[in-house]
Design a protein around this motif. Structure first.
Motif, PDB file in Angstrom:
ATOM      1  N   LYS A  41       0.829  -1.201   0.000  1.00 14.96           N
ATOM      2  CA  LYS A  41       0.000   0.000   0.000  1.00 14.96           C
ATOM      3  C   LYS A  41       0.872   1.263   0.000  1.00 14.96           C
ATOM      4  O   LYS A  41       0.509   2.279  -0.573  1.00 14.96           O
ATOM      5  CB  LYS A  41      -0.957  -0.006   1.197  1.00 14.96           C
ATOM      6  CG  LYS A  41      -1.945  -1.163   1.188  1.00 14.96           C
ATOM      7  CD  LYS A  41      -2.787  -1.177  -0.094  1.00 14.96           C
ATOM      8  CE  LYS A  41      -3.900  -2.211  -0.072  1.00 14.96           C
ATOM      9  NZ  LYS A  41      -3.431  -3.602  -0.176  1.00 14.96           N
ATOM     10  N   LYS A  44       1.873   1.610  -3.577  1.00 12.82           N
ATOM     11  CA  LYS A  44       0.776   2.065  -4.429  1.00 12.82           C
ATOM     12  C   LYS A  44       0.483   3.548  -4.223  1.00 12.82           C
ATOM     13  O   LYS A  44      -0.028   4.217  -5.116  1.00 12.82           O
ATOM     14  CB  LYS A  44      -0.481   1.230  -4.145  1.00 12.82           C
ATOM     15  CG  LYS A  44      -0.315  -0.224  -4.598  1.00 12.82           C
ATOM     16  CD  LYS A  44      -1.469  -1.107  -4.170  1.00 12.82           C
ATOM     17  CE  LYS A  44      -2.582  -1.064  -5.189  1.00 12.82           C
ATOM     18  NZ  LYS A  44      -3.582  -2.138  -4.922  1.00 12.82           N
ATOM     19  N   ASN A  69      -6.614  -2.166   4.721  1.00 13.72           N
ATOM     20  CA  ASN A  69      -5.196  -1.795   4.741  1.00 13.72           C
ATOM     21  C   ASN A  69      -4.960  -0.539   3.914  1.00 13.72           C
ATOM     22  O   ASN A  69      -4.095   0.275   4.229  1.00 13.72           O
ATOM     23  CB  ASN A  69      -4.340  -2.926   4.155  1.00 13.72           C
ATOM     24  CG  ASN A  69      -4.357  -4.182   5.011  1.00 13.72           C
ATOM     25  OD1 ASN A  69      -4.544  -4.110   6.220  1.00 13.72           O
ATOM     26  ND2 ASN A  69      -4.184  -5.330   4.380  1.00 13.72           N
ATOM     27  N   GLY A 176      -5.466  -8.829  -4.644  1.00 12.88           N
ATOM     28  CA  GLY A 176      -6.760  -8.275  -4.241  1.00 12.88           C
ATOM     29  C   GLY A 176      -7.403  -7.672  -5.477  1.00 12.88           C
ATOM     30  O   GLY A 176      -8.208  -8.289  -6.159  1.00 12.88           O
ATOM     31  N   THR A 177      -6.981  -6.433  -5.802  1.00  9.65           N
ATOM     32  CA  THR A 177      -7.464  -5.817  -7.042  1.00  9.65           C
ATOM     33  C   THR A 177      -6.608  -6.204  -8.245  1.00  9.65           C
ATOM     34  O   THR A 177      -7.040  -6.070  -9.379  1.00  9.65           O
ATOM     35  CB  THR A 177      -7.427  -4.286  -6.940  1.00  9.65           C
ATOM     36  OG1 THR A 177      -6.071  -3.890  -6.745  1.00  9.65           O
ATOM     37  CG2 THR A 177      -8.274  -3.778  -5.787  1.00  9.65           C
ATOM     38  N   THR A 180      -0.908  -4.680  -7.573  1.00 10.56           N
ATOM     39  CA  THR A 180       0.431  -5.081  -7.147  1.00 10.56           C
ATOM     40  C   THR A 180       1.010  -6.106  -8.123  1.00 10.56           C
ATOM     41  O   THR A 180       2.170  -6.013  -8.535  1.00 10.56           O
ATOM     42  CB  THR A 180       0.361  -5.690  -5.728  1.00 10.56           C
ATOM     43  OG1 THR A 180      -0.235  -4.727  -4.866  1.00 10.56           O
ATOM     44  CG2 THR A 180       1.733  -6.074  -5.213  1.00 10.56           C
ATOM     45  N   THR A 283       3.481  -8.923   1.436  1.00  4.52           N
ATOM     46  CA  THR A 283       2.936  -7.591   1.179  1.00  4.52           C
ATOM     47  C   THR A 283       2.518  -6.864   2.459  1.00  4.52           C
ATOM     48  O   THR A 283       2.152  -5.694   2.406  1.00  4.52           O
ATOM     49  CB  THR A 283       1.742  -7.697   0.219  1.00  4.52           C
ATOM     50  OG1 THR A 283       0.959  -8.836   0.594  1.00  4.52           O
ATOM     51  CG2 THR A 283       2.200  -7.862  -1.220  1.00  4.52           C
TER      52      THR A 283
HETATM   53  C1  LIG Z   1      -4.133  -4.804  -0.622  1.00 10.16           C
HETATM   54  C2  LIG Z   1      -3.245  -5.933  -0.317  1.00 10.16           C
HETATM   55  C3  LIG Z   1      -2.944  -6.908  -1.276  1.00 10.16           C
HETATM   56  C4  LIG Z   1      -3.532  -6.903  -2.655  1.00 10.16           C
HETATM   57  O1  LIG Z   1      -3.026  -5.872  -3.454  1.00 10.16           O
HETATM   58  P1  LIG Z   1      -3.726  -5.531  -4.836  1.00 10.16           P
HETATM   59  O2  LIG Z   1      -2.835  -4.559  -5.476  1.00 10.16           O
HETATM   60  O3  LIG Z   1      -5.063  -4.922  -4.506  1.00 10.16           O
HETATM   61  O4  LIG Z   1      -3.916  -6.792  -5.595  1.00 10.16           O
HETATM   62  C5  LIG Z   1      -2.082  -7.928  -0.924  1.00 10.16           C
HETATM   63  N1  LIG Z   1      -1.548  -7.994   0.316  1.00 10.16           N
HETATM   64  C6  LIG Z   1      -1.829  -7.083   1.264  1.00 10.16           C
HETATM   65  C7  LIG Z   1      -1.233  -7.242   2.611  1.00 10.16           C
HETATM   66  C8  LIG Z   1      -2.680  -6.023   0.986  1.00 10.16           C
HETATM   67  O5  LIG Z   1      -2.962  -5.125   1.946  1.00 10.16           O
END
Ligand SMILES: *Cc1c(COP(=O)(O)O)cnc(C)c1O
Length: 306
Positions: A41, A44, A69, A176-177, A180, A283
């Motif tokens: 995050k 990003k 997060n 997630g989205t 990343t 992450t």
């Molecule tokens: C948000 C998040 C992800 C996923 O990231 P995306 O870019 O949305 O796919 C993975 N791991 C953690 C710990 C996150 O907070």
């Protein structure tokens, strides 16, 4: 504005602890990038904050759920860089539960203004009419989507891999989205395969990765999503606790726990190329454990050890 000390270290995971041979596994400790927020995050947000400042915005507005997060990262980095932050949170009922929700309590203490909307209204969060109403309420703002994925977010995630990661065969991340993962694909080398372990059911992430990725050396796996976003069971909790006991490394239940469960399962079943070297990205996401443990307690499920 952002320092250049943004590389994290790699840590080898001894696979004999899991009775696995003929592979090597290394964890990139992006969770150590910042004391309070998820590594990815931070990545990003970096170029988004630079852009928001360049465009002379004084506020950032974004969206998320009760334990997000992403919302946490916006609150922390917004404060650090002198910007006002506004969080549009899914669930009206949460307005009365800020004190008992560790994430919401924390972001509010960072100075973030919280605005709660019903689950129905939340579905309209990308529509012009809805955004116009928010501008009437809060004035002009730099808009970040839920999860924070856009082109600048992907650019930030391209900085996760470095030259010294060129010898790995597989790069693994939680999805997630998909932002990343797209960044990792863009900075991976042609001989590497990027494996995304989806934290949720559905296929929209595939479209996001496709939109931003410049290569197609990747695969999204959704066999380890445990039924959907933020869904967990006692099997996963046991795995997270066992992983911590054996390696000393904390995983989170929403993203990295599911990814690591998937990696260990694939390796145990010899599903990846023999003798390959795997790099998994930690992450982060550890701020969400406290909130999850409170939910688990209510459901009489075992706790995640911290
Ligand atoms: C948000 C998040 C992800 C996923 O990231 P995306 O870019 O949305 O796919 C993975 N791991 C953690 C710990 C996150 O907070």
């Amino acid at each position: 504005m952002f320092n250049n000390l943004e590389t994290t270290y790699n840590q080898k995971i001894p696979l004999d602890l899991f009775s696995i041979s003929s592979y090597s596994l290394t964890l990139k400790r992006e969770d150590d990038l910042h004391p309070e927020i998820s590594g990815n995050k931070y990545r990003k947000l970096k170029y988004n904050i630079i852009e928001a400042k360049r465009l002379e915005y004084s506020s950032i507005l974004t969206f998320g759920g009760a334990y997000s997060n992403h919302v946490t990262a916006v609150a922390v980095l917004g404060k650090k860089h002198g910007m006002k932050t506004i969080g549009i949170i899914r669930g009206e009922e949460l307005a009365f539960k800020v004190q008992e929700n560790p994430t919401l309590n924390f972001v509010e203490n960072c100075g973030m203004k919280l605005h709660f909307v019903s689950r129905d209204d939340y579905k309209h969060k990308t529509e012009i009419v809805f955004l116009k109403k928010l501008k009437e309420l809060f004035g002009d703002f730099y808009l970040l989507p839920e999860g924070g994925t856009n082109a600048l977010a992907v650019k930030g995630c391209e900085e996760i891999l470095t030259k010294s990661d060129s010898s790995f065969d597989y790069i693994c991340t939680s999805v997630g989205t998909g932002g990343t993962m797209a960044g990792l694909v863009n900075s991976s080398l042609p001989h590497q395969t990027v494996l995304g372990f989806s934290a949720l059911k559905g296929v929209f992430q595939t479209l996001v990765v496709k939109k931003y990725a410049l290569k197609n050396n990747y695969n999204i796996i959704d066999d380890y999503c445990f039924g959907g976003y933020a869904k967990i069971d006692s099997n996963l909790i046991r795995f997270i606790n066992e992983f911590k006991e054996k390696t000393g490394i904390q995983l989170d239940p929403i993203y990295t726990g599911k990814m690591m469960f998937g990696i260990i399962d694939l390796l145990k079943n010899k599903k990846l190329k023999k003798n390959s070297c795997i790099l998994a990205i930690h992450t982060g996401g550890l701020q969400g454990i406290d909130g999850m443990n409170r939910l688990l307690k209510k459901k009489d499920l075992p706790q995640i050890n911290v």
